[in-house]
Design a protein around this motif. Structure first.
Motif, short mmCIF file in Angstrom:
data_model
loop_
_atom_site.label_atom_id
_atom_site.label_comp_id
_atom_site.label_asym_id
_atom_site.label_seq_id
_atom_site.Cartn_x
_atom_site.Cartn_y
_atom_site.Cartn_z
N HIS A 30 0.85 -1.20 0.00
CA HIS A 30 0.00 0.00 0.00
C HIS A 30 0.88 1.24 0.00
O HIS A 30 1.79 1.37 0.81
CB HIS A 30 -0.92 0.03 1.22
N GLY A 31 0.62 2.14 -0.92
CA GLY A 31 1.41 3.36 -1.03
C GLY A 31 2.51 3.28 -2.07
O GLY A 31 3.11 4.29 -2.40
N THR A 32 2.76 2.06 -2.60
CA THR A 32 3.75 1.95 -3.67
C THR A 32 3.18 2.55 -4.94
O THR A 32 1.96 2.71 -5.09
CB THR A 32 4.13 0.48 -3.94
N SER A 33 4.05 2.89 -5.87
CA SER A 33 3.58 3.53 -7.10
C SER A 33 2.60 2.64 -7.87
O SER A 33 1.61 3.14 -8.42
CB SER A 33 4.76 3.93 -7.99
N ASP A 34 2.82 1.33 -7.90
CA ASP A 34 1.89 0.43 -8.61
C ASP A 34 0.52 0.42 -7.93
O ASP A 34 -0.51 0.44 -8.60
CB ASP A 34 2.44 -1.00 -8.66
N HIS A 35 0.50 0.40 -6.61
CA HIS A 35 -0.77 0.38 -5.89
C HIS A 35 -1.53 1.70 -6.06
O HIS A 35 -2.72 1.71 -6.33
CB HIS A 35 -0.52 0.10 -4.40
N VAL A 36 -0.82 2.80 -5.93
CA VAL A 36 -1.45 4.12 -6.06
C VAL A 36 -1.99 4.31 -7.47
O VAL A 36 -3.10 4.82 -7.66
CB VAL A 36 -0.45 5.25 -5.69
#
Length: 54
Positions: A30-36
Motif C-alpha cells: 500500500h502506497g507503492t507507485s503500482d498500488h497508487v
C-alpha cells in the motif's frame, strides 16, 4: 459513449482517501507507485452503454 464515468477527488485519489480516513494502508505494498496507480477511490460512478446508463 460506453464505459464508466467516475468521480475523482482533486489532489490524487489515494492521498485524499487516506487523508479522509476512507482507506487505511495495512499491507506493505500500500502506497507503492503500482498500488497508487491502480487505486480506485470508491466514489460515485455510473456505467454507460451507448451513452445511456446501464
Amino acid at each position: 459513449m460506453t464505459g464508466i464515468l467516475a468521480e475523482y477527488a482533486g489532489g490524487g485519489a489515494y492521498d485524499v482517501a487516506v487523508s479522509e480516513a476512507r482507506f487505511t494502508p495495512s499491507k506493505a505494498h500500500h502506497g507503492t507507485s503500482d498500488h497508487v496507480a491502480a487505486f480506485g477511490p470508491g466514489l460515485r460512478h455510473i456505467h454507460l452503454t451507448g451513452g445511456r446508463r446501464d
